[in-house]
Design an enzyme around this catalytic site. Structure first.
Site, mmCIF file in Angstrom:
data_model
loop_
_atom_site.group_PDB
_atom_site.id
_atom_site.type_symbol
_atom_site.label_atom_id
_atom_site.label_comp_id
_atom_site.label_asym_id
_atom_site.label_seq_id
_atom_site.Cartn_x
_atom_site.Cartn_y
_atom_site.Cartn_z
ATOM 1 N N ASP A 12 0.856 -1.182 0.000
ATOM 2 C CA ASP A 12 0.000 0.000 0.000
ATOM 3 C C ASP A 12 0.893 1.234 0.000
ATOM 4 O O ASP A 12 1.811 1.332 0.816
ATOM 5 C CB ASP A 12 -0.864 -0.062 1.276
ATOM 6 N N ASP A 107 -3.498 2.819 -5.427
ATOM 7 C CA ASP A 107 -2.340 2.825 -4.538
ATOM 8 C C ASP A 107 -2.218 1.543 -3.709
ATOM 9 O O ASP A 107 -1.589 1.528 -2.667
ATOM 10 C CB ASP A 107 -2.412 4.044 -3.604
ATOM 11 N N GLU A 108 -2.850 0.487 -4.155
ATOM 12 C CA GLU A 108 -2.818 -0.747 -3.379
ATOM 13 C C GLU A 108 -2.661 -1.936 -4.326
ATOM 14 O O GLU A 108 -3.363 -2.028 -5.328
ATOM 15 C CB GLU A 108 -4.135 -0.891 -2.603
#
Lengths: 414, 375
Positions: A12, A107-108
């Site tokens: 993350d 974003d993960e």
């Protein structure tokens, strides 16, 4: 059964949008930064730096709320394109290490290291787990040095454990939960930390005197316990290491890019108007824009939808959803036509409209065989041309002619 | 009813009726053949309401009358009889049919002949005499691409169009499509009794397929007759009445490109053999045949995620155009090659999303369109 090792990693990016803004403007480093819509309108916070989180500002809260909590923070508007570009570069770095990478959001990323330990083994590694933990730390370091983005990673036997661990590893850390350690790791955490337990479930659990995951696990472990049915099943599954086939099925909501289960789940977008709207022209334009977006997402996922759903919220918060099942499609023309029909049927009040949403579900694999276009519209050719422009220049590079005023309101994917 | 008839004469109409009788019909009568004996012969009728077949055979009528009996059972009984025997067929008052041949005899339980629906459309309509071979060839070139998808009824048949083409000539056109591919065949035919009017109707695929069966006889001509909601095809001894599909056929002209950016002529045999070899890896939905056209050659490739991959090249020395890559369902290409009686075929393509045009210089009037598959 316990042969499953901790090989699923959730990586993350820490305060991703803020981190990207800090690359563009290094003076923001160390400052309380909020990225999102501009203060004073209905937008929400996209990301908040750690400095401002102390004041209670989190992503997802409204801008008005954020400004009330942290009036002195630096407010930066979101920019187009740049975040996706960085996200792509992060993915490229991760793919140097493992072939199985599934972006769950911008974003993960979920990474499967199953079978990779021998590839990366070094004499100093005590076992396979140590090898993987070291490799993950190397990936994080590569992302930091090559792109300047801090990232945290959790490694576990399941998606959920990896996800929770990545949260506990923040900021900029690596946390591995080995096989058998899951229960001890979860025990002290508050129930809210468990993905899937939101404010409503939390309230119910609190009323039952359950505050920590330890209490929850004890409660559901009791023989004959039928309490918290689906929730209990979900928690139990995480405590028991699952097989490779199962972990892919674990989180249907994150299936956007999953080639093995593309037809699971749904695709939807909704938009809240800046000010409630009466003007039907504006409503129609918004419906077109939403239909355009979900069609594009369906094509990227390589699926055709059978069911189209319209969501309509009036200014007084009365909310309606209307669905219709049609022949599988991924083209704007078909989806738009259905959306308009649903809207004509659903819109019966003269109250202004606050929110509109369009969803697709009940997916079929996209048909490879193209159809003859008896209406003279070469759909596949148009879609493909649009998609290739977008893959190079971004979604906004080419839009439907009828879609005006496109950056209005906030956008909510999934 | 009592008739004596040669086995060979009896088996033909019964065979023809097999395609029409509805074995799964809820009403028994639709699974039956209706026989009427009189005036020196036997008349057989079978129907499923959409398609009605009538055939006359000469027989020695000992006692006029009618009978109604399960068509499949009667066919099986007659087929099992030795060739060349005379068959004596009798129907008694309780509708039981006795069949005697040599020393064998059978009893079949029949139904009251009056129960058979009155389906044969009487009267006369506009008629057109055509060459049987011509019509049969056109049907063969269009039947394979008729859709079996019942949700699009307009595509469940062959579009038949007749237009004036000269003083005693008519332009006969047949078109069929299943939404993925399309066949259009046009022939200018001699039609002495043609009155110059235009006709257009969709003949259900089951009727069109039965028509082929009827053509297996020895007659040279066929008469097409438009009668109310039906179109009737008749030869000397058989008559096929097909209900028209009363739907709008799609505007097929729109999907037939004038030509493609890349045009290549090659040996049909070479193409068929190469496709057959490469698509030996095809299974179920894994049937994407990739065709790369470049100066001097065509490369064919099929990749199966589980099994492996197959490649073959065909030399096309005269092709000097630009490179085009297109995906196809190999069966669609094979089907077209299968109905064309020529050695050289021409493929015209523009890009991977546009329809591919297939025709043959030696067979003017036959045009085939195949939509590609996504690569």
């Amino acid at each position: 059964m316990d042969s499953r090792r901790a090989r699923i990693c959730c990586l993350d990016l820490d305060t991703f949008f803020v981190s990207v803004e800090r690359i563009f403007d290094p003076s923001l480093i160390g400052q309380p930064v909020v990225v999102g819509a501009m203060p004073g309108n209905r937008g929400v916070v996209t990301a908040a730096s750690y400095e401002v989180r102390a004041f209670g500002v989190r992503s997802g809260i409204s801008m008005t709320e954020a400004v009330r909590l942290a009036p002195n923070a630096i407010y930066v508007p979101t920019r187009d394109g740049a975040y996706a570009q960085y996200s792509k570069q992060v993915r490229a770095i991760i793919e140097r290490y493992s072939p199985v990478v599934r972006p769950a959001s911008i974003d993960e990323f979920y990474i499967d290291f199953e079978g990779c330990e021998r590839l990366y083994r070094q004499p100093t590694d005590t076992d396979g787990d140590a090898t993987i933990a070291r490799v993950v730390t190397e990936i994080r370091a590569a992302i930091q040095t090559e792109l300047g983005l801090p990232a945290s990673a959790g490694i576990g036997t399941s998606h959920t454990i990896a996800k929770i661990a990545s949260g506990r590893a923040k900021p900029a850390g690596t946390l591995m939960i080995r096989t058998g350690e899951e229960r001890a790791f979860l025990a002290p955490l508050s129930v809210r930390k468990y993905p899937g337990i939101g404010p409503v479930a939390e309230k119910r659990l609190h009323e039952a005197g359950i505050h920590t995951l330890d209490q929850l696990m004890t409660a559901i472990d009791q023989p004959g316990s039928k309490r918290f049915g689906p929730l209990a099943a979900c928690v139990r599954r995480v405590l028991r290491p699952v097989g490779a086939a199962e972990w892919r099925e674990e989180r249907p909501a994150f299936r956007e890019f999953d080639p093995d289960g593309r037809t699971v789940g749904s695709i939807s977008n909704e938009r809240t108007f800046m000010a409630d709207v009466h003007d039907q022209q504006q409503v129609h334009n918004q419906l077109r824009a939403l239909a355009e977006r979900v069609s594009w997402r369906a094509r990227r996922r390589d699926v055709c939808a059978r069911t189209v759903t319209l969501k309509l919220r009036y200014a007084d918060f009365q909310t309606l959803t209307r669905s219709r099942t049609i022949a599988p499609t991924d083209t704007e023309a078909d989806i738009m036509r259905t959306v308009f029909e649903l809207y004509a049927q659903a819109h019966t009040r003269s109250v202004a409209i606050r929110l509109l949403g369009v969803g697709l579900s009940n997916f079929a694999q996209a048909e490879r065989q193209l159809q003859l276009s008896f209406d003279g519209r070469p759909r596949a050719k148009i879609s493909s041309a649009v998609d290739s422009v977008r893959s190079q220049f971004g979604y906004q590079a080419i839009r439907l002619g009828a879609v005006a005023d496109r950056r209005e309101g906030r956008r909510g994917d999934d | 009813m009592k008739v004596r008839i040669d086995k060979g004469a009896l088996i033909t109409p019964l065979y023809r009726a097999q395609g029409v009788i509805d074995r799964k019909a809820s009403t028994n009568v639709l699974a039956c053949v209706h026989m009427v004996a009189g005036d020196g012969g036997l008349t057989f009728t079978a129907t499923d309401y959409d398609v009605t077949m009538t055939a006359d055979v000469s027989a020695e009528v000992l006692e006029p009358g009618a009978a109604l009996v399960n068509g499949r059972a009667l066919f099986d009984v007659v087929r099992a009889l030795p060739d060349g025997v005379d068959v004596l067929m009798t129907c008694d008052d309780s509708h039981r049919i006795r069949i005697e041949a040599g020393r064998a005899y059978y009893h079949l339980n029949g139904l009251a002949p009056e129960e058979f629906p009155d389906v044969v459309e009487e009267g006369t309509g506009k008629r057109l005499h055509l060459d049987k071979e011509e019509v049969s060839g056109m049907l063969r070139r269009t039947l394979f691409s008729v859709s079996a998808d019942e949700s699009r009824p307009a595509l469940n048949g062959v579009l038949l169009e007749i237009e004036p083409a000269g003083p005693t000539q008519a332009l006969l056109r047949m078109v069929s499509t299943d939404g993925h591919r399309l066949s259009r065949v046009e022939r200018t035919v001699e039609a002495t009794d043609y009155d110059g009017s235009s006709y257009r109707c969709i003949v259900h695929r089951r009727g069109a397929a039965e028509l082929q069966r009827i053509f297996e006889g020895s007659d040279l001509g066929v008469v097409i007759e438009f009668l109310g909601r039906n179109v009737v095809f008749s030869s000397d001894h058989a008559r096929l009445q097909v209900r028209q599909i009363e739907e709008a056929f799609p505007e097929y002209q729109r999907v037939i490109p004038d030509r493609g950016d890349a045009s290549v002529s090659l040996s049909k045999t070479a193409l068929v053999n190469a496709i057959r070899r490469v698509s030996s890896l095809a299974s179920g939905k894994h049937n994407l045949l990739r065709m790369d056209l470049e100066p001097g050659r065509i490369s064919l490739e099929m990749v199966h995620a589980d099994f492996g991959d197959a490649h073959e090249e065909i030399e096309v020395p005269e092709y000097e155009g630009h490179n085009v890559s297109v995906g196809f369902n190999p069966r669609y290409l094979m089907d077209v090659c299968g109905v064309l009686d020529v050695e050289t075929v021409t493929l015209e393509m523009s890009d991977q999303f546009s329809p591919c045009l297939i025709n043959a210089e030696d067979e003017q009037g036959s045009t085939f369109v195949v939509m590609p598959m996504r690569l």
